[in-house]
Scaffold this motif. Structure first.
Motif, PDB file in Angstrom:
ATOM      1  N   SER A  73       0.803  -1.155  -0.054  1.00  0.00           N
ATOM      2  CA  SER A  73      -0.055  -0.156  -0.132  1.00  0.00           C
ATOM      3  C   SER A  73       0.786   1.280  -0.163  1.00  0.00           C
ATOM      4  CB  SER A  73      -1.016   0.127   0.952  1.00  0.00           C
ATOM      5  OG  SER A  73      -0.321  -0.099   2.532  1.00  0.00           O
ATOM      6  N   GLN A  74       1.983   1.207   0.804  1.00  0.00           N
ATOM      7  CA  GLN A  74       2.958   2.434   0.599  1.00  0.00           C
ATOM      8  C   GLN A  74       3.521   2.481  -0.647  1.00  0.00           C
ATOM      9  OE1 GLN A  74       3.051   4.947   2.884  1.00  0.00           O
ATOM     10  NE2 GLN A  74       1.770   3.701   4.316  1.00  0.00           N
ATOM     11  N   LEU A  75       3.571   1.431  -1.467  1.00  0.00           N
ATOM     12  CA  LEU A  75       4.110   1.648  -2.930  1.00  0.00           C
ATOM     13  C   LEU A  75       3.079   2.032  -3.772  1.00  0.00           C
ATOM     14  CD1 LEU A  75       6.709  -1.443  -2.872  1.00  0.00           C
ATOM     15  CD2 LEU A  75       7.203   1.042  -2.832  1.00  0.00           C
ATOM     16  N   ASN A  76       1.856   2.292  -3.196  1.00  0.00           N
ATOM     17  CA  ASN A  76       0.871   2.794  -4.058  1.00  0.00           C
ATOM     18  C   ASN A  76       0.362   1.693  -5.029  1.00  0.00           C
ATOM     19  OD1 ASN A  76      -1.148   4.610  -4.340  1.00  0.00           O
ATOM     20  ND2 ASN A  76      -0.145   5.900  -5.926  1.00  0.00           N
ATOM     21  N   ARG A  77       0.363   0.421  -4.617  1.00  0.00           N
ATOM     22  CA  ARG A  77       0.324  -0.624  -5.311  1.00  0.00           C
ATOM     23  C   ARG A  77      -1.278  -1.241  -5.216  1.00  0.00           C
ATOM     24  NH1 ARG A  77       4.667  -5.033  -4.696  1.00  0.00           N
ATOM     25  NH2 ARG A  77       2.697  -6.290  -4.231  1.00  0.00           N
ATOM     26  N   LEU A  78      -1.725  -1.044  -4.167  1.00  0.00           N
ATOM     27  CA  LEU A  78      -3.098  -1.602  -3.979  1.00  0.00           C
ATOM     28  C   LEU A  78      -4.277  -0.499  -4.166  1.00  0.00           C
ATOM     29  CD1 LEU A  78      -2.506  -3.218  -0.477  1.00  0.00           C
ATOM     30  CD2 LEU A  78      -2.249  -4.170  -2.664  1.00  0.00           C
ATOM     31  N   ILE A  79      -5.449  -0.976  -4.530  1.00  0.00           N
ATOM     32  CA  ILE A  79      -6.306  -0.126  -4.957  1.00  0.00           C
ATOM     33  C   ILE A  79      -7.841  -0.785  -4.166  1.00  0.00           C
ATOM     34  CG2 ILE A  79      -6.883  -1.166  -7.125  1.00  0.00           C
ATOM     35  CD1 ILE A  79      -7.561   1.753  -7.841  1.00  0.00           C
ATOM     36  N   LEU A  80      -8.830  -0.146  -3.606  1.00  0.00           N
ATOM     37  CA  LEU A  80     -10.098  -0.616  -3.157  1.00  0.00           C
ATOM     38  C   LEU A  80     -10.777  -0.500  -4.505  1.00  0.00           C
ATOM     39  CD1 LEU A  80     -11.938  -1.489  -0.882  1.00  0.00           C
ATOM     40  CD2 LEU A  80     -12.353   1.174  -0.667  1.00  0.00           C
ATOM     41  N   VAL A  81     -11.469  -1.240  -4.879  1.00  0.00           N
ATOM     42  CA  VAL A  81     -12.457  -1.257  -6.063  1.00  0.00           C
ATOM     43  C   VAL A  81     -13.821  -1.635  -5.489  1.00  0.00           C
ATOM     44  CG1 VAL A  81     -13.140  -2.241  -8.225  1.00  0.00           C
ATOM     45  CG2 VAL A  81     -10.716  -1.943  -7.570  1.00  0.00           C
ATOM     46  N   VAL A  82     -14.857  -0.793  -5.660  1.00  0.00           N
ATOM     47  CA  VAL A  82     -16.341  -0.996  -5.527  1.00  0.00           C
ATOM     48  C   VAL A  82     -16.983  -0.872  -6.629  1.00  0.00           C
ATOM     49  CG1 VAL A  82     -18.057  -0.435  -4.008  1.00  0.00           C
ATOM     50  CG2 VAL A  82     -15.812   0.098  -3.408  1.00  0.00           C
ATOM     51  N   GLU A  83     -17.440  -2.205  -7.259  1.00  0.00           N
ATOM     52  CA  GLU A  83     -18.405  -2.099  -8.294  1.00  0.00           C
ATOM     53  C   GLU A  83     -19.773  -2.417  -7.963  1.00  0.00           C
ATOM     54  OE1 GLU A  83     -16.170  -5.099 -11.299  1.00  0.00           O
ATOM     55  OE2 GLU A  83     -15.857  -5.937  -9.425  1.00  0.00           O
ATOM     56  N   LEU A  84     -20.704  -1.275  -8.518  1.00  0.00           N
ATOM     57  CA  LEU A  84     -22.130  -1.457  -8.157  1.00  0.00           C
ATOM     58  C   LEU A  84     -22.717  -2.130  -9.564  1.00  0.00           C
ATOM     59  CD1 LEU A  84     -22.377   2.299  -6.880  1.00  0.00           C
ATOM     60  CD2 LEU A  84     -22.140  -0.054  -5.750  1.00  0.00           C
TER      61      LEU A  84
END
Length: 140
Positions: A73-84
Protein backbone atom coordinates in the motif's frame (compact mmCIF):
# COMPACT_ATOMS: atom_id res chain seq x y z
CA UNK A 1 4.50 -9.28 5.47
CA UNK A 2 3.02 -6.67 7.78
CA UNK A 3 -0.75 -6.29 7.50
CA UNK A 4 -3.28 -3.82 8.75
CA UNK A 5 -6.95 -4.67 8.93
CA UNK A 6 -9.19 -2.40 6.92
CA UNK A 7 -12.63 -2.25 8.54
CA UNK A 8 -14.97 -0.79 5.96
CA UNK A 9 -18.72 -0.32 5.96
CA UNK A 10 -20.34 0.21 2.57
CA UNK A 11 -23.14 2.56 3.61
CA UNK A 12 -25.06 3.75 0.56
CA UNK A 13 -25.03 5.31 -2.89
CA UNK A 14 -27.02 8.28 -4.13
CA UNK A 15 -28.20 9.46 -7.55
CA UNK A 16 -26.73 6.52 -9.45
CA UNK A 17 -28.73 6.88 -12.67
CA UNK A 18 -32.02 8.07 -14.06
CA UNK A 19 -34.74 6.91 -11.64
CA UNK A 20 -36.72 5.38 -14.51
CA UNK A 21 -33.84 3.03 -15.36
CA UNK A 22 -33.59 1.66 -11.84
CA UNK A 23 -37.19 1.58 -10.68
CA UNK A 24 -37.62 -1.65 -8.70
CA UNK A 25 -33.98 -2.52 -9.41
CA UNK A 26 -31.98 -4.69 -7.03
CA UNK A 27 -28.53 -3.17 -6.41
CA UNK A 28 -25.47 -4.64 -4.71
CA UNK A 29 -21.76 -3.83 -4.38
CA UNK A 30 -18.80 -6.08 -5.13
CA UNK A 31 -15.81 -4.91 -3.06
CA UNK A 32 -12.20 -5.98 -3.51
CA UNK A 33 -8.63 -4.94 -2.82
CA UNK A 34 -6.55 -5.31 -5.96
CA UNK A 35 -2.79 -5.22 -6.45
CA UNK A 36 -1.59 -3.59 -9.67
CA UNK A 37 1.16 -6.22 -9.90
CA UNK A 38 -1.10 -9.25 -9.56
CA UNK A 39 -4.00 -10.79 -11.41
CA UNK A 40 -7.33 -10.20 -9.63
CA UNK A 41 -7.67 -12.53 -6.65
CA UNK A 42 -11.31 -13.46 -6.04
CA UNK A 43 -10.52 -14.58 -2.48
CA UNK A 44 -10.21 -10.87 -1.60
CA UNK A 45 -13.70 -10.07 -2.91
CA UNK A 46 -16.77 -9.50 -0.75
CA UNK A 47 -20.34 -8.72 -1.75
CA UNK A 48 -23.01 -6.69 0.00
CA UNK A 49 -26.56 -7.98 0.29
CA UNK A 50 -28.93 -6.84 -2.46
CA UNK A 51 -30.98 -3.72 -1.71
CA UNK A 52 -34.31 -4.50 -3.33
CA UNK A 53 -36.51 -1.83 -4.91
CA UNK A 54 -34.05 0.93 -4.01
CA UNK A 55 -34.21 3.01 -7.18
CA UNK A 56 -31.10 5.18 -7.63
CA UNK A 57 -30.32 5.36 -3.87
CA UNK A 58 -29.39 1.94 -2.46
CA UNK A 59 -28.48 1.48 1.22
CA UNK A 60 -26.52 -1.43 2.68
CA UNK A 61 -24.67 -0.39 5.86
CA UNK A 62 -22.71 -3.60 5.36
CA UNK A 63 -19.42 -4.11 7.27
CA UNK A 64 -16.42 -5.89 5.74
CA UNK A 65 -12.82 -6.62 6.73
CA UNK A 66 -9.77 -6.85 4.51
CA UNK A 67 -6.14 -7.61 5.35
CA UNK A 68 -3.99 -4.92 3.71
CA UNK A 69 -0.29 -5.44 2.98
CA UNK A 70 1.22 -2.20 4.33
CA UNK A 71 4.36 -2.47 2.18
CA UNK A 72 2.36 -2.80 -1.05
CA UNK A 73 0.00 0.00 0.00
CA UNK A 74 2.88 2.41 0.72
CA UNK A 75 4.19 1.68 -2.79
CA UNK A 76 0.72 2.69 -4.02
CA UNK A 77 0.11 -0.74 -5.58
CA UNK A 78 -3.19 -1.51 -3.82
CA UNK A 79 -6.56 -0.17 -4.84
CA UNK A 80 -9.97 -0.51 -3.23
CA UNK A 81 -12.49 -1.29 -5.98
CA UNK A 82 -16.24 -1.06 -5.40
CA UNK A 83 -18.31 -2.25 -8.35
CA UNK A 84 -22.00 -1.39 -8.24
CA UNK A 85 -24.27 -3.84 -10.04
CA UNK A 86 -27.97 -4.24 -10.70
CA UNK A 87 -29.35 -7.74 -10.29
CA UNK A 88 -31.85 -8.34 -13.08
CA UNK A 89 -33.79 -11.42 -14.13
CA UNK A 90 -31.98 -11.52 -17.47
CA UNK A 91 -28.49 -10.95 -16.01
CA UNK A 92 -26.51 -8.42 -14.02
CA UNK A 93 -25.92 -4.89 -15.26
CA UNK A 94 -22.85 -2.84 -14.38
CA UNK A 95 -23.93 0.48 -12.93
CA UNK A 96 -20.49 1.90 -12.22
CA UNK A 97 -17.48 1.66 -9.97
CA UNK A 98 -15.31 3.53 -7.53
CA UNK A 99 -11.54 3.05 -7.35
CA UNK A 100 -9.57 4.44 -4.41
CA UNK A 101 -5.86 3.91 -3.80
CA UNK A 102 -5.42 2.25 -0.39
CA UNK A 103 -2.48 4.61 0.22
CA UNK A 104 -4.94 7.54 -0.02
CA UNK A 105 -7.13 5.93 2.64
CA UNK A 106 -4.11 5.24 4.88
CA UNK A 107 -2.78 8.80 4.48
CA UNK A 108 -6.21 10.30 5.22
CA UNK A 109 -6.59 8.04 8.25
CA UNK A 110 -3.15 8.97 9.66
CA UNK A 111 -2.53 8.01 13.28
CA UNK A 112 -6.20 8.35 14.15
CA UNK A 113 -8.23 5.63 15.84
CA UNK A 114 -11.50 7.22 14.73
CA UNK A 115 -13.58 5.90 11.86
CA UNK A 116 -13.55 8.15 8.77
CA UNK A 117 -16.60 8.86 6.59
CA UNK A 118 -15.93 9.46 2.90
CA UNK A 119 -17.73 9.71 -0.41
CA UNK A 120 -16.45 9.15 -3.93
CA UNK A 121 -17.94 9.67 -7.38
CA UNK A 122 -19.29 6.60 -9.13
CA UNK A 123 -17.88 6.26 -12.64
CA UNK A 124 -20.30 4.66 -15.13
CA UNK A 125 -19.12 2.13 -17.75
CA UNK A 126 -19.15 5.00 -20.28
CA UNK A 127 -16.69 6.97 -18.11
CA UNK A 128 -19.17 9.55 -16.81
CA UNK A 129 -19.27 10.50 -13.11
CA UNK A 130 -22.83 9.80 -11.97
CA UNK A 131 -23.77 9.55 -8.31
CA UNK A 132 -21.82 9.10 -5.09
CA UNK A 133 -20.79 6.11 -2.99
CA UNK A 134 -20.62 6.61 0.79
CA UNK A 135 -18.56 4.45 3.13
CA UNK A 136 -16.81 4.55 6.47
CA UNK A 137 -13.48 2.94 7.28
CA UNK A 138 -10.70 2.58 9.79
CA UNK A 139 -7.44 0.68 10.05
CA UNK A 140 -6.40 -1.47 13.00
Amino acid sequence: MECKVLDITINSAKDLQDVNLFFKMQVYAVVSIQDYNLIKDDTCTQITPIDKDCGPNPEWNFPMKFCVNTFASQLNRLILVVELKADKKLGNKDIGEVQVPVKELLDRFGESNNEKSVSYSVITPSGEAKGLLYFTYKFS
